[in-house]
Scaffold this motif. Structure first.
Motif, PDB file in Angstrom:
ATOM      1  N   LYS A 266     -49.271  -8.114   1.929  1.00 59.45           N
ATOM      2  CA  LYS A 266     -48.467  -8.454   3.107  1.00 59.45           C
ATOM      3  C   LYS A 266     -49.382  -8.832   4.276  1.00 59.45           C
ATOM      4  CE  LYS A 266     -44.819  -5.252   1.825  1.00 59.45           C
ATOM      5  NZ  LYS A 266     -45.520  -4.191   1.077  1.00 59.45           N
ATOM      6  N   LEU A 267     -49.109  -9.992   4.856  1.00 55.66           N
ATOM      7  CA  LEU A 267     -49.934 -10.463   5.978  1.00 55.66           C
ATOM      8  C   LEU A 267     -49.037 -10.835   7.144  1.00 55.66           C
ATOM      9  CD1 LEU A 267     -52.419 -12.940   4.207  1.00 55.66           C
ATOM     10  CD2 LEU A 267     -52.887 -10.620   4.985  1.00 55.66           C
ATOM     11  N   ASP A 268     -49.401 -10.380   8.318  1.00 54.00           N
ATOM     12  CA  ASP A 268     -48.665 -10.730   9.541  1.00 54.00           C
ATOM     13  C   ASP A 268     -49.553 -11.677  10.346  1.00 54.00           C
ATOM     14  OD1 ASP A 268     -47.534 -10.815  12.091  1.00 54.00           O
ATOM     15  OD2 ASP A 268     -46.757  -8.768  11.919  1.00 54.00           O
ATOM     16  N   THR A 269     -49.059 -12.900  10.574  1.00 54.85           N
ATOM     17  CA  THR A 269     -49.895 -13.902  11.251  1.00 54.85           C
ATOM     18  C   THR A 269     -49.649 -13.964  12.758  1.00 54.85           C
ATOM     19  OG1 THR A 269     -48.313 -15.692  10.905  1.00 54.85           O
ATOM     20  CG2 THR A 269     -49.938 -15.349   9.178  1.00 54.85           C
ATOM     21  N   THR A 270     -48.888 -13.015  13.308  1.00 59.50           N
ATOM     22  CA  THR A 270     -48.619 -13.023  14.751  1.00 59.50           C
ATOM     23  C   THR A 270     -49.932 -13.066  15.527  1.00 59.50           C
ATOM     24  OG1 THR A 270     -46.684 -11.647  14.344  1.00 59.50           O
ATOM     25  CG2 THR A 270     -47.400 -11.837  16.634  1.00 59.50           C
ATOM     26  N   GLY A 271     -50.045 -14.045  16.412  1.00 57.26           N
ATOM     27  CA  GLY A 271     -51.238 -14.131  17.260  1.00 57.26           C
ATOM     28  C   GLY A 271     -52.424 -14.806  16.602  1.00 57.26           C
ATOM     29  N   ASN A 272     -52.348 -15.065  15.288  1.00 57.37           N
ATOM     30  CA  ASN A 272     -53.468 -15.759  14.619  1.00 57.37           C
ATOM     31  C   ASN A 272     -53.455 -17.242  14.947  1.00 57.37           C
ATOM     32  OD1 ASN A 272     -54.108 -13.485  13.201  1.00 57.37           O
ATOM     33  ND2 ASN A 272     -53.891 -14.389  11.173  1.00 57.37           N
ATOM     34  N   THR A 273     -54.616 -17.849  15.000  1.00 56.44           N
ATOM     35  CA  THR A 273     -54.624 -19.315  15.028  1.00 56.44           C
ATOM     36  C   THR A 273     -54.400 -19.779  13.593  1.00 56.44           C
ATOM     37  OG1 THR A 273     -56.985 -19.504  14.565  1.00 56.44           O
ATOM     38  CG2 THR A 273     -56.344 -19.329  16.880  1.00 56.44           C
ATOM     39  N   PHE A 274     -54.031 -21.062  13.488  1.00 53.62           N
ATOM     40  CA  PHE A 274     -53.821 -21.669  12.170  1.00 53.62           C
ATOM     41  C   PHE A 274     -55.062 -21.480  11.298  1.00 53.62           C
ATOM     42  CE2 PHE A 274     -54.311 -25.730   9.741  1.00 53.62           C
ATOM     43  CZ  PHE A 274     -53.332 -25.479   8.799  1.00 53.62           C
ATOM     44  N   LEU A 275     -56.226 -21.774  11.874  1.00 54.05           N
ATOM     45  CA  LEU A 275     -57.465 -21.705  11.112  1.00 54.05           C
ATOM     46  C   LEU A 275     -57.786 -20.286  10.645  1.00 54.05           C
ATOM     47  CD1 LEU A 275     -59.072 -24.131  10.380  1.00 54.05           C
ATOM     48  CD2 LEU A 275     -60.738 -23.551  12.142  1.00 54.05           C
ATOM     49  N   GLN A 276     -57.483 -19.310  11.494  1.00 56.07           N
ATOM     50  CA  GLN A 276     -57.726 -17.911  11.088  1.00 56.07           C
ATOM     51  C   GLN A 276     -56.876 -17.565   9.859  1.00 56.07           C
ATOM     52  OE1 GLN A 276     -56.755 -16.127  14.873  1.00 56.07           O
ATOM     53  NE2 GLN A 276     -58.881 -15.549  15.286  1.00 56.07           N
ATOM     54  N   SER A 277     -55.603 -17.968   9.905  1.00 53.24           N
ATOM     55  CA  SER A 277     -54.719 -17.663   8.767  1.00 53.24           C
ATOM     56  C   SER A 277     -55.184 -18.389   7.514  1.00 53.24           C
ATOM     57  CB  SER A 277     -53.276 -18.064   9.076  1.00 53.24           C
ATOM     58  OG  SER A 277     -52.807 -17.341  10.181  1.00 53.24           O
ATOM     59  N   VAL A 278     -55.570 -19.662   7.676  1.00 53.05           N
ATOM     60  CA  VAL A 278     -56.023 -20.448   6.526  1.00 53.05           C
ATOM     61  C   VAL A 278     -57.241 -19.775   5.892  1.00 53.05           C
ATOM     62  CG1 VAL A 278     -57.213 -22.605   5.918  1.00 53.05           C
ATOM     63  CG2 VAL A 278     -55.112 -22.683   7.280  1.00 53.05           C
ATOM     64  N   GLU A 279     -58.194 -19.363   6.712  1.00 52.45           N
ATOM     65  CA  GLU A 279     -59.426 -18.813   6.152  1.00 52.45           C
ATOM     66  C   GLU A 279     -59.201 -17.463   5.496  1.00 52.45           C
ATOM     67  OE1 GLU A 279     -62.320 -19.596   9.221  1.00 52.45           O
ATOM     68  OE2 GLU A 279     -62.433 -21.677   8.529  1.00 52.45           O
ATOM     69  N   LEU A 280     -58.306 -16.684   6.114  1.00 53.08           N
ATOM     70  CA  LEU A 280     -57.959 -15.389   5.530  1.00 53.08           C
ATOM     71  C   LEU A 280     -57.351 -15.583   4.138  1.00 53.08           C
ATOM     72  CD1 LEU A 280     -57.630 -12.359   6.237  1.00 53.08           C
ATOM     73  CD2 LEU A 280     -55.341 -12.893   7.056  1.00 53.08           C
ATOM     74  N   ILE A 281     -56.423 -16.495   4.042  1.00 54.64           N
ATOM     75  CA  ILE A 281     -55.706 -16.682   2.774  1.00 54.64           C
ATOM     76  C   ILE A 281     -56.584 -17.376   1.733  1.00 54.64           C
ATOM     77  CG2 ILE A 281     -53.745 -17.933   1.749  1.00 54.64           C
ATOM     78  CD1 ILE A 281     -52.150 -17.036   4.224  1.00 54.64           C
ATOM     79  N   GLU A 282     -57.369 -18.337   2.182  1.00 55.55           N
ATOM     80  CA  GLU A 282     -58.297 -18.987   1.245  1.00 55.55           C
ATOM     81  C   GLU A 282     -59.254 -17.941   0.653  1.00 55.55           C
ATOM     82  OE1 GLU A 282     -60.816 -22.010   2.921  1.00 55.55           O
ATOM     83  OE2 GLU A 282     -61.813 -22.397   0.998  1.00 55.55           O
ATOM     84  N   GLY A 283     -59.748 -17.068   1.530  1.00 53.34           N
ATOM     85  CA  GLY A 283     -60.682 -16.033   1.077  1.00 53.34           C
ATOM     86  C   GLY A 283     -60.029 -15.099   0.056  1.00 53.34           C
ATOM     87  N   LEU A 284     -58.799 -14.701   0.350  1.00 54.77           N
ATOM     88  CA  LEU A 284     -58.067 -13.815  -0.562  1.00 54.77           C
ATOM     89  C   LEU A 284     -57.897 -14.450  -1.940  1.00 54.77           C
ATOM     90  CD1 LEU A 284     -54.870 -12.350   1.177  1.00 54.77           C
ATOM     91  CD2 LEU A 284     -56.442 -11.159  -0.346  1.00 54.77           C
ATOM     92  N   ILE A 285     -57.497 -15.726  -1.908  1.00 55.44           N
ATOM     93  CA  ILE A 285     -57.245 -16.434  -3.171  1.00 55.44           C
ATOM     94  C   ILE A 285     -58.544 -16.582  -3.959  1.00 55.44           C
ATOM     95  CG2 ILE A 285     -56.539 -18.630  -4.197  1.00 55.44           C
ATOM     96  CD1 ILE A 285     -54.566 -18.992  -1.884  1.00 55.44           C
ATOM     97  N   ARG A 286     -59.607 -16.999  -3.274  1.00 59.41           N
ATOM     98  CA  ARG A 286     -60.886 -17.199  -3.986  1.00 59.41           C
ATOM     99  C   ARG A 286     -61.360 -15.892  -4.616  1.00 59.41           C
ATOM    100  NH1 ARG A 286     -63.055 -22.057  -3.629  1.00 59.41           N
ATOM    101  NH2 ARG A 286     -62.509 -23.438  -1.905  1.00 59.41           N
ATOM    102  N   GLU A 287     -61.186 -14.809  -3.867  1.00 52.87           N
ATOM    103  CA  GLU A 287     -61.639 -13.512  -4.375  1.00 52.87           C
ATOM    104  C   GLU A 287     -60.809 -13.093  -5.596  1.00 52.87           C
ATOM    105  OE1 GLU A 287     -61.778 -10.496  -1.258  1.00 52.87           O
ATOM    106  OE2 GLU A 287     -61.216  -9.035  -2.810  1.00 52.87           O
ATOM    107  N   ARG A 288     -59.474 -13.162  -5.441  1.00 52.17           N
ATOM    108  CA  ARG A 288     -58.603 -12.673  -6.515  1.00 52.17           C
ATOM    109  C   ARG A 288     -58.645 -13.557  -7.760  1.00 52.17           C
ATOM    110  NH1 ARG A 288     -53.682  -9.649  -6.795  1.00 52.17           N
ATOM    111  NH2 ARG A 288     -54.271  -8.740  -4.802  1.00 52.17           N
ATOM    112  N   LEU A 289     -58.742 -14.862  -7.556  1.00 52.02           N
ATOM    113  CA  LEU A 289     -58.706 -15.784  -8.703  1.00 52.02           C
ATOM    114  C   LEU A 289     -60.102 -16.112  -9.224  1.00 52.02           C
ATOM    115  CD1 LEU A 289     -55.797 -15.999  -7.635  1.00 52.02           C
ATOM    116  CD2 LEU A 289     -55.845 -18.418  -8.172  1.00 52.02           C
ATOM    117  N   GLY A 290     -61.108 -15.587  -8.547  1.00 53.50           N
ATOM    118  CA  GLY A 290     -62.480 -15.838  -8.993  1.00 53.50           C
ATOM    119  C   GLY A 290     -62.890 -17.299  -8.857  1.00 53.50           C
TER     120      GLY A 290
END
Ligand code: C5P
Length: 214
Positions: A189-213
């Motif tokens: 669960k991620l709450d993007t309140t107050g995040n910039t677009f780029l912050q959210s993108v990088e957070l999610i990209e990082g999560l995906i890369r880590e989980r999917l290898g």
């Protein structure tokens, strides 16, 4: 099918799912599938004809250059379905079990053939329960209303109306008996309140890369 990966991103309207998913999908080379657009084609048809005859609905999609376009009987309605009045119609139609059943296999077919980031309301819970990663993205209603207001540009209704409509749509989408909007038990669960677009993108990209290898 071995090697095919899927990421499910669910959450309420305006949380940034589609813009973030599109950007991240481009970065990791996955197909971005916006399932809301499919419900919107049905909502638009309902507004135009005053009824719903799914047997006569010839809905198709095209992903040339990674950009999703949606068609009703061959007519490109990609831009038209973004209209504000279509949002409510899509939400109303999406509560009907026959509408959800009509779209279920189409969504699953895409995920069988492509690496996808698929966004919607029930992707992690119903459409792709075996997704490699599930994310439930949310943000404060006021943040989401501002985002929608910006997206609608000069055709935007007043901000207050958008906020009211968002809250109504949240209630509709969460309280329906068929595939209600809720996080899958194993969703991040991620709450993007107050995040910039780029912050959210990088957070999610990082999560995906880590989980999917990746
Ligand atoms: O995501 P978007 O706002 O374009 O979706 C329009 C409507 O379609 C939503 O309010 C929701 O009711 C419905 N929908 C759904 N399940 C999905 C995607 C969208 O019920 N997977």
């Amino acid at each position: 099918m071995y090697g095919i990966k899927s990421v499910a991103i669910d959450g309420p309207s305006g949380a940034g799912k589609s813009t973030i998913s599109r950007e991240v999908a481009g970065r990791i080379g996955f197909l971005y599938v916006d399932t809301g657009a499919l419900y919107r084609v049905i909502g638009l048809r309902f507004l135009n004809t005053g009824g719903l005859d799914l047997d006569s609905l010839n809905l198709s999609m095209d992903f040339t250059d990674g950009e999703q376009r949606v068609f009703d009987s061959g007519r490109d309605v990609t831009e038209e379905v973004r209209r504000h009045d279509v949002s409510k119609a899509a939400s109303d139609c999406s509560a009907l079990p026959e509408v959800r059943a009509f779209l279920l296999e189409r969504q699953r077919e895409l995920a069988k053939r492509h690496n996808v980031i698929m966004d919607g309301r029930d992707i992690g819970t119903v459409v792709l329960p075996d997704a490699d990663l599930k994310i439930f993205l949310t943000a404060a209603p006021e943040d989401r209303a501002w985002r929608r207001y910006g997206q609608l540009g000069e055709n935007a209704p007043p901000y207050e109306q958008i906020l009211r409509d968002i809250e109504l749509r949240d209630r509709n989408d969460s309280s329906r008996s068929e595939a209600p909007l809720r996080p899958a038990p194993d969703a991040v669960k991620l709450d993007t309140t107050g995040n910039t677009f780029l912050q959210s993108v990088e957070l999610i990209e990082g999560l995906i890369r880590e989980r999917l290898g990746l």
